[in-house]
Design an enzyme around this catalytic site. Sequence first.
Site, PDB file in Angstrom:
ATOM      1  N   HIS A  54      -4.736  21.397  -3.638  1.00  0.00           N
ATOM      2  CA  HIS A  54      -5.016  22.528  -2.746  1.00  0.00           C
ATOM      3  C   HIS A  54      -4.677  23.864  -3.393  1.00  0.00           C
ATOM      4  O   HIS A  54      -5.054  24.911  -2.879  1.00  0.00           O
ATOM      5  CB  HIS A  54      -4.232  22.380  -1.445  1.00  0.00           C
ATOM      6  CG  HIS A  54      -4.676  21.212  -0.621  1.00  0.00           C
ATOM      7  ND1 HIS A  54      -5.968  21.058  -0.176  1.00  0.00           N
ATOM      8  CD2 HIS A  54      -4.015  20.115  -0.173  1.00  0.00           C
ATOM      9  CE1 HIS A  54      -6.076  19.930   0.510  1.00  0.00           C
ATOM     10  NE2 HIS A  54      -4.900  19.329   0.519  1.00  0.00           N
ATOM     11  N   ARG A  79       0.349  17.528  -9.018  1.00  0.00           N
ATOM     12  CA  ARG A  79      -0.508  16.848  -8.041  1.00  0.00           C
ATOM     13  C   ARG A  79      -1.959  17.054  -8.467  1.00  0.00           C
ATOM     14  O   ARG A  79      -2.406  18.189  -8.654  1.00  0.00           O
ATOM     15  CB  ARG A  79      -0.308  17.370  -6.618  1.00  0.00           C
ATOM     16  CG  ARG A  79      -1.259  16.639  -5.645  1.00  0.00           C
ATOM     17  CD  ARG A  79      -0.880  16.771  -4.194  1.00  0.00           C
ATOM     18  NE  ARG A  79      -1.171  18.082  -3.653  1.00  0.00           N
ATOM     19  CZ  ARG A  79      -1.120  18.370  -2.351  1.00  0.00           C
ATOM     20  NH1 ARG A  79      -0.746  17.427  -1.470  1.00  0.00           N
ATOM     21  NH2 ARG A  79      -1.379  19.577  -1.923  1.00  0.00           N
ATOM     22  N   GLU A 159      -0.938   9.389   3.668  1.00  0.00           N
ATOM     23  CA  GLU A 159      -1.217  10.497   4.594  1.00  0.00           C
ATOM     24  C   GLU A 159      -2.410  10.199   5.498  1.00  0.00           C
ATOM     25  O   GLU A 159      -3.010  11.134   6.039  1.00  0.00           O
ATOM     26  CB  GLU A 159      -1.407  11.814   3.833  1.00  0.00           C
ATOM     27  CG  GLU A 159      -2.297  11.771   2.614  1.00  0.00           C
ATOM     28  CD  GLU A 159      -2.342  13.091   1.828  1.00  0.00           C
ATOM     29  OE1 GLU A 159      -1.809  14.116   2.292  1.00  0.00           O
ATOM     30  OE2 GLU A 159      -2.940  13.093   0.735  1.00  0.00           O
ATOM     31  N   ASP A 185      -1.443  16.065   6.716  1.00  0.00           N
ATOM     32  CA  ASP A 185      -2.627  15.211   6.863  1.00  0.00           C
ATOM     33  C   ASP A 185      -2.323  14.026   7.773  1.00  0.00           C
ATOM     34  O   ASP A 185      -3.190  13.602   8.552  1.00  0.00           O
ATOM     35  CB  ASP A 185      -3.101  14.716   5.488  1.00  0.00           C
ATOM     36  CG  ASP A 185      -4.052  15.721   4.840  1.00  0.00           C
ATOM     37  OD1 ASP A 185      -4.993  16.154   5.514  1.00  0.00           O
ATOM     38  OD2 ASP A 185      -3.831  16.072   3.672  1.00  0.00           O
TER      39      ASP A 185
END
Length: 266
Positions: A54, A79, A159, A185
């Site tokens: 993100h 990530r 998630e 999430d």
Amino acid sequence: MTLHSTIPLLAQGMKSAAANGATLLTAWTGIPDPLLAGLLARESFDTVTLDMQHGAQDIASVTLGIGMVSAAGKPTIVRIPVGQFPIASRVLDLGASAVIAPMINSKADAEAFASFVKFPPMGDRSWGPAVTMSMLPGMTGPDYLKSGNGMHLSLAMIETREALAALDDILAVPGIDAVFVGPSDLSIALTRGAEVDPTRKDVADALAHVAARAKAHGKLATCFAPRPEDVPHLAKAGYSLMAISTDFMQLRAGARASLTAAGRAS
Ligand code: 3PY
Ligand code: MG
């Protein structure tokens, strides 16, 4: 002068935290500036996570960010974007200590992710750790081939409802070292899209369940803490690494605090 590598510090620190009911805290950066990663590394975080899912981090900013975090004496986590497992091998070649993979929903997802993190026979990671080896002074290629799988951690994100249902299968994959709960999430999944609220009771129950199952499998539990104040009780529940806010949130909160102190309503 003896050089000390920061790469093995994460696995060592998380294992010792798990044994002692303690936890490591990671900074979380989406702003792709290595200077920012280095600045955060010099705060009392144990590690810095560079977010390619993100955040705006890319392979160039991750490469330089790992260097800046390492210069501050800390290990780096990356990530990767959803399903982009080949990037996991690349960031490990560039000196990352661990990789977080989002949306690992099945045993097949977990096996695919692990295969890019672990060398044979556990996985299929291709050989090319030139940068990483330069950060491990004195280590030979054969030594790294033997120790790399234990030095670099794979963190599978839990998630979704599918991931919760497949949790034991995911934890049983030999190349998965830890699960990492994404509470935002998860809140969306548990409310079937009605809400995003990581502080919900059903998310807290899921966090407790994931920690217990990870312990039963002899694996590590990690997460993005719903709120920083949740850290002490989640550490007691067995979470050995937690993220506690992001650079975007910290920057905006700091800017607002300065503006408010100057009498400007935000
Ligand atoms: C989530 O809460 O969904 C996350 O991915 C945390 O980064
Ligand atoms: Mg998420």
